[in-house]
Enzyme design. Structure first.
Site, PDB file in Angstrom:
ATOM      1  N   ARG A 161       0.336   9.497  -5.166  1.00  5.74           N
ATOM      2  CA  ARG A 161       0.869   8.997  -3.902  1.00  5.74           C
ATOM      3  C   ARG A 161       1.343   7.556  -4.006  1.00  5.74           C
ATOM      4  O   ARG A 161       2.261   7.149  -3.293  1.00  5.74           O
ATOM      5  CB  ARG A 161      -0.165   9.151  -2.786  1.00  5.74           C
ATOM      6  CG  ARG A 161      -1.454   8.354  -2.973  1.00  5.74           C
ATOM      7  CD  ARG A 161      -2.358   8.577  -1.767  1.00  5.74           C
ATOM      8  NE  ARG A 161      -3.618   7.866  -1.839  1.00  5.74           N
ATOM      9  CZ  ARG A 161      -4.774   8.415  -2.174  1.00  5.74           C
ATOM     10  NH1 ARG A 161      -4.824   9.696  -2.519  1.00  5.74           N
ATOM     11  NH2 ARG A 161      -5.883   7.702  -2.169  1.00  5.74           N
TER      12      ARG A 161
ATOM     13  N   ARG B   8      -0.202   9.691   3.981  1.00  8.81           N
ATOM     14  CA  ARG B   8      -0.531  10.769   3.047  1.00  8.81           C
ATOM     15  C   ARG B   8      -1.371  11.835   3.735  1.00  8.81           C
ATOM     16  O   ARG B   8      -1.793  11.690   4.887  1.00  8.81           O
ATOM     17  CB  ARG B   8      -1.333  10.204   1.867  1.00  8.81           C
ATOM     18  CG  ARG B   8      -2.637   9.523   2.301  1.00  8.81           C
ATOM     19  CD  ARG B   8      -3.556   9.247   1.132  1.00  8.81           C
ATOM     20  NE  ARG B   8      -4.715   8.447   1.496  1.00  8.81           N
ATOM     21  CZ  ARG B   8      -5.838   8.923   2.034  1.00  8.81           C
ATOM     22  NH1 ARG B   8      -5.939  10.208   2.305  1.00  8.81           N
ATOM     23  NH2 ARG B   8      -6.860   8.122   2.308  1.00  8.81           N
TER      24      ARG B   8
ATOM     25  N   ARG C 197       0.846  -1.189   0.000  1.00 15.05           N
ATOM     26  CA  ARG C 197       0.000   0.000   0.000  1.00 15.05           C
ATOM     27  C   ARG C 197       0.886   1.246   0.000  1.00 15.05           C
ATOM     28  O   ARG C 197       2.023   1.220   0.475  1.00 15.05           O
ATOM     29  CB  ARG C 197      -0.894   0.017   1.244  1.00 15.05           C
ATOM     30  CG  ARG C 197      -1.902   1.165   1.238  1.00 15.05           C
ATOM     31  CD  ARG C 197      -2.616   1.313   2.572  1.00 15.05           C
ATOM     32  NE  ARG C 197      -3.467   2.501   2.560  1.00 15.05           N
ATOM     33  CZ  ARG C 197      -4.015   3.047   3.636  1.00 15.05           C
ATOM     34  NH1 ARG C 197      -3.778   2.527   4.831  1.00 15.05           N
ATOM     35  NH2 ARG C 197      -4.780   4.124   3.529  1.00 15.05           N
ATOM     36  N   HIS C 198       0.348   2.350  -0.525  1.00 19.16           N
ATOM     37  CA  HIS C 198       1.087   3.615  -0.477  1.00 19.16           C
ATOM     38  C   HIS C 198       1.332   4.036   0.964  1.00 19.16           C
ATOM     39  O   HIS C 198       0.653   3.612   1.903  1.00 19.16           O
ATOM     40  CB  HIS C 198       0.333   4.708  -1.221  1.00 19.16           C
ATOM     41  CG  HIS C 198      -1.030   5.013  -0.640  1.00 19.16           C
ATOM     42  ND1 HIS C 198      -1.197   5.699   0.540  1.00 19.16           N
ATOM     43  CD2 HIS C 198      -2.264   4.704  -1.073  1.00 19.16           C
ATOM     44  CE1 HIS C 198      -2.482   5.811   0.809  1.00 19.16           C
ATOM     45  NE2 HIS C 198      -3.151   5.208  -0.148  1.00 19.16           N
TER      46      HIS C 198
END
Length: 462
Positions: free
Chosen positions: A153, A72, A68-69
């Site tokens: 992102r 953010r 997963r990113h």
């Protein structure tokens, strides 16, 4: 710190940050963990356990990382939810509790969607860990093959991961981000391909209406006339999480140490973060998780890509795969030992669902089960990763090997370093080989994906 993307992220976000209030050492006694490990899908990455050692006689022959990113800034929708409660508090002239006094000088200046420095740093660290752990699989002619879904992102996370990998190898091995998949079309690393998929709005509202009222009542006593709704409370809890992760200075970050909490975190009691985390559990469970209509089928495309890599066979899929990319060996090679894909949390959950991980038959919107395994703060964090290892074990080095072979093949899966039991394919539940699934049995266990979602994909559009 290394990595231009990390430095760029900090330069952007640092200019947006408001002044932080006093640091508040909050811990949740029941879990003996810092509150940032109780933020559901907004929880920064943390390894839940130590990486499990390989059984004697076994080595990794292929690894697939689904990542997963990193942490953010909030999305546009989340920003609107945050500002709903924040603007009400800012509109109050006199506060009755000193914990709100910082609001007299507070200005909300967080942006939207960008990877924050903590997210960039943890992505880079993930790449460093991956090199050190799997260096025997890497050569100049066999670098990790890296893909990312097209949102910025996610792309920035992938770039920080590749930078970390290169740094750890002293720049000897510098993998490239080879494929960026557009989120406007079929994309196994995004969850927007199924128009008829379920929403969790009803279930989320039910839970927020359970835990929100006592918090709203307390904060209104501190901010008379604010008229906070339950949704406002949820937004302010999100603000605690987002404001905190945005404030982390990479040079000061130390894994395992509490973060410099936002003053908004001090408005809540430790046990209230447990309730906030459960809202993420419900959200993901009723969208792409086990309680979501058509959630499982949204993970089928990636599972079929995974099976293709493991078996060195062309992708067979008629669901969410980009058939043009997957049919081209330059954009979907089948001869690599190392693959890394970068995604969002919703498709990661759908893939858990399709594979059969964290199987949970129900998740109530009242009276949460404290012993549940569906716990987003541990399994769906920012920078969360699922690692699928293909193992080669010497004959006699693992149980139930075929005596006609010199080696046998197995699969094991870790999520945030926790070895998954894989009961669905007959993996032993104890002993040195627990969690190891016979390779052929693992492939056969993925019948739902191999049968194209058993008709569910058509329901996405019917």
């Amino acid at each position: 710190m290394g990595g231009r993307a990390l430095a760029s992220a900090w330069a952007v976000v640092s200019s947006l940050l408001p002044t932080l209030g006093p640091q508040i050492p909050l811990f949740h006694a029941a879990h003996d963990r810092a509150i940032e490990h109780l933020w559901g899908v907004y929880t920064p990455f943390h390894a839940v356990e130590d990486y499990p050692a390989l059984p004697d006689g076994c080595s990794v022959s292929q690894v697939n990382i689904l990542h997963r990113h990193g942490a953010r800034l909030p999305s546009a929708t989340q920003t609107a939810d945050i500002l709903g409660g924040l603007n009400k508090l800012l509109g109050v002239r006199e506060y009755t509790d000193q914990r709100l006094e910082f609001l007299h000088d507070f200005e909300y200046t967080l942006g939207e969607n960008l990877l924050v420095p903590l997210g960039a740093l943890q992505s880079r660290q993930s790449g460093e860990t991956a090199f050190h752990r799997y260096a025997p699989l890497v050569s100049k002619n066999d670098l990790p093959f890296v893909r990312a879904s097209g949102m910025s992102r996610v792309v920035d996370t992938a770039l920080n991961w590749t930078a970390g990998f290169a740094i750890a190898s002293d720049q000897k091995y510098a993998p490239k981000l080879s494929v960026i998949i557009s989120e406007e079309g079929n994309d196994t690393l995004q969850d927007n391909n199924c128009p008829n998929a379920a929403s969790s709005h009803k279930e989320m509202a039910e839970w927020i209406d359970v835990y929100g009222p006592p918090i709203a009542s307390r904060l209104e006593s501190w901010a008379p006339g604010a008229n906070l709704t339950n949704n406002d409370i949820h937004g302010l809890l999100m603000l605690c999480a987002f404001h905190t992760v945005a404030s982390v200075v990479p040079e000061d970050f130390e894994a395992g140490k509490p973060l410099p909490y936002s003053p908004f975190c001090g408005l809540f009691r430790a046990e209230e973060f447990t309730s906030f985390a459960y809202s993420s559990d419900i959200d993901r469970y009723y969208t792409t998780g086990y309680g979501g209509h058509l959630g499982r089928v949204q993970g089928v495309g990636y599972v079929n890509e995974l099976l293709a890599r493991l078996t060195h066979s062309p992708v067979v899929d008629a669901t969410s795969t980009n058939r043009t990319l997957d049919a081209d060996r330059s954009t979907f090679p089948l001869d690599r030992t190392f693959y890394a894909d970068f995604t969002h949390d919703a498709p990661l959950v759908a893939i858990f669902n399709a594979i059969g991980l964290f199987s949970t038959p129900s998740l109530p919107t009242r009276n949460p089960d404290p012993n549940r395994i569906w716990y987003t703060s541990d399994i769906m964090t920012f920078s969360s990763r699922m690692v699928v290892e293909k193992l080669e074990c010497r004959r006699g080095g693992a149980k139930n090997v075929d005596s006609k072979k010199k080696t046998d093949k197995f699969v094991r899966i870790m999520v945030n370093e926790v070895l998954q039991p894989l009961e669905f394919c007959g993996a032993p539940s104890s002993g040195p080989y627990h969690g190891l699934c016979d390779f052929d049995k693992f492939v056969k266990s993925q019948n739902y994906a191999r049968h194209q979602g058993e008709g569910d994909w058509a329901k996405c559009f019917a």
